[in-house]
Design a protein around this motif. Structure first.
Motif, PDB file in Angstrom:
ATOM      1  N   LYS A  66       0.830  -1.206   0.000  1.00 20.42           N
ATOM      2  CA  LYS A  66       0.000   0.000   0.000  1.00 20.42           C
ATOM      3  C   LYS A  66       0.865   1.256   0.000  1.00 20.42           C
ATOM      4  N   THR A  70       0.787   3.724  -3.138  1.00 21.79           N
ATOM      5  CA  THR A  70       0.290   5.084  -2.902  1.00 21.79           C
ATOM      6  C   THR A  70       1.327   6.120  -3.328  1.00 21.79           C
ATOM      7  N   CYS A  73       1.454   6.228  -7.050  1.00 23.52           N
ATOM      8  CA  CYS A  73       0.281   6.925  -7.580  1.00 23.52           C
ATOM      9  C   CYS A  73       0.443   8.439  -7.456  1.00 23.52           C
ATOM     10  N   LYS A  89      -5.884   5.739  -8.402  1.00 26.20           N
ATOM     11  CA  LYS A  89      -6.116   5.954  -6.966  1.00 26.20           C
ATOM     12  C   LYS A  89      -7.310   5.142  -6.471  1.00 26.20           C
ATOM     13  N   THR A  90      -8.381   5.110  -7.252  1.00 24.25           N
ATOM     14  CA  THR A  90      -9.574   4.350  -6.867  1.00 24.25           C
ATOM     15  C   THR A  90      -9.270   2.863  -6.771  1.00 24.25           C
ATOM     16  N   ASP A  93      -7.004   2.278  -3.633  1.00 27.93           N
ATOM     17  CA  ASP A  93      -7.676   2.526  -2.348  1.00 27.93           C
ATOM     18  C   ASP A  93      -8.834   1.571  -2.070  1.00 27.93           C
ATOM     19  N   PHE A  94      -9.522   1.118  -3.126  1.00 24.76           N
ATOM     20  CA  PHE A  94     -10.743   0.344  -2.904  1.00 24.76           C
ATOM     21  C   PHE A  94     -10.708  -1.080  -3.462  1.00 24.76           C
ATOM     22  N   LEU A  97      -7.712  -3.670  -1.696  1.00 25.75           N
ATOM     23  CA  LEU A  97      -7.669  -3.662  -0.226  1.00 25.75           C
ATOM     24  C   LEU A  97      -6.999  -4.912   0.337  1.00 25.75           C
ATOM     25  N   HIS A 100      -3.175  -4.623   0.768  1.00 29.45           N
ATOM     26  CA  HIS A 100      -2.600  -3.491   1.504  1.00 29.45           C
ATOM     27  C   HIS A 100      -1.576  -3.895   2.560  1.00 29.45           C
TER      28      HIS A 100
END
Length: 370
Positions: A66, A70, A73, A89-90, A93-94, A97, A100
């Motif tokens: 993660k 991140t 990104c 990013k979407t 982040d989602f 998961l 992560h």
């Protein structure tokens, strides 16, 4: 075997040394402590660990997925389109998961395949996951953090884009019969009669028009971020183009531009600043409402709820086809970066024309048998 620099622990029962295994993002040395019961035991363990690192160099420094994804990104926020950055990013982040808490070099193809399988009914989401993970692993391999990029081996369901519907005949008729405000009428003329993308039309300025040659030049596009508009370069180099104006639009456009007291054609009604996203939405909703009101008085079907600016642009592409404009010229006029995109439209229209021709021939043949 070179001897390691070591020291005896305070309890005097162990020997200790530190070896460098890498450097962090700030260039700071990363070390690992090794312990031995004696100096000879310590030397042996140091030697064994160095041999292990030679065979498994990616295990030296651990990187949380993660954190790495991140940071990767964030670096992309400058070099890619806003929509692409938002997609990355979407997904991180989602959709990712489950990855992560894993170390970057411990993630397997099956880990990511499981994520994709979880979204198997959403082909477009699976495509976005594969695109994003491929870019992350590609960079990680370049950084020397992983050995292989397995993204190409991921299996995703086939994504078939939805067929964009055309402007229906009654909608085309209503776009001409309806009485719009000058601002609304100008917008409809630009997207329907010149085939501009929404963001291209909203970025138009007075100096884009040349009434000596009756052309409009597209060189900028608008971008909305939290309702605020900014001017940027258009979608691609091919988007920069000069288009002919319809003769039926010229007098209207001259009059509209003459009465504007701002350089931009489309501004928010109250502030007179560059049009905001909410102001545009209100304008387009007004266009739809007025077309539906006219449909009622003309006893025509109502405008579809899914009518968008792009459907008007698609109608321009259809008009080019039926006007006999060649594919390469149509590619330029539409601002397509690849002729393949234009060919897809023309091929689809060809198939529709062929269906009608075949139907007519079959009907004519059947009449001869009666």
């Amino acid at each position: 075997m070179p001897k390691a620099k070591y020291s005896q622990c305070s309890n005097r029962t162990q020997y200790k040394t530190s070896i460098t295994i890498g450097f962090d993002d700030n260039g700071k040395r990363i070390t690992k402590s090794i312990y031995g019961k004696s100096s000879a035991d310590l030397e042996r363990k140091v030697h064994e660990y160095r041999l292990y690192l030679e065979e498994n160099p990616y295990d030296a420094v651990k990187h949380n997925f993660k954190e790495y994804a991140t940071k990767w990104c964030d670096t992309k926020s400058i070099g890619v389109e806003k929509a692409t950055y938002k997609m990355y990013k979407t997904v991180i982040d989602f959709n990712l998961l489950n990855l992560h808490d894993k170390e970057l070099n411990e993630i397997t193809r099956q880990d990511v395949q499981d994520v994709i399988n979880h979204h198997a009914l959403k082909a477009r989401t699976c495509q976005k996951i594969k695109i994003t993970i491929n870019q992350i692993l590609k960079q990680a391999k370049k950084d020397g953090l992983i050995k292989d990029n397995f993204a190409d081996d991921l299996v995703i369901p086939k994504y078939v884009p939805e067929t964009k519907r055309p402007l229906m005949p009654h909608e085309a008729k209503l776009s001409v019969l309806t009485t719009f405000s000058d601002r609304e009428s100008c917008y409809i003329r630009m997207i329907k009669n010149c085939g501009l993308r929404r963001e291209e039309a909203l970025a138009l300025q007075k100096d884009c028009f040349n009434f000596e040659k009756n052309t409009v030049t597209i060189s900028k596009a608008i971008h909305f971020d939290k309702n605020q508009a900014t001017i940027k370069d258009p979608k691609s180099k091919a988007s920069k183009r000069t288009l002919p104006l319809l003769k039926s639009d010229i007098d209207f456009l001259k009059a509209y531009l003459d009465k504007l007291n701002t350089p931009y054609l489309f501004t928010s009604l109250q502030s007179k600043e560059l049009i905001s996203e909410q102001s545009f939405k209100r304008m387009f909703e007004s266009i739809i409402d007025k077309m539906n009101a006219k449909a009622t008085t003309e006893k025509l079907p109502q405008v579809g709820d899914d009518l968008t600016s792009h459907i008007f642009r698609h109608d321009y592409a259809t008009a080019l086809y039926y006007a006999g404009i060649g594919v390469k010229e149509a590619q330029y006029l539409l601002g397509h970066s690849s002729v393949r995109i234009t060919l897809e439209i023309y091929t689809h229209l060809d198939s529709l024309a062929n269906h009608e021709e075949i139907s007519n021939k079959l009907e004519d043949y059947n009449k001869t048998r009666m």
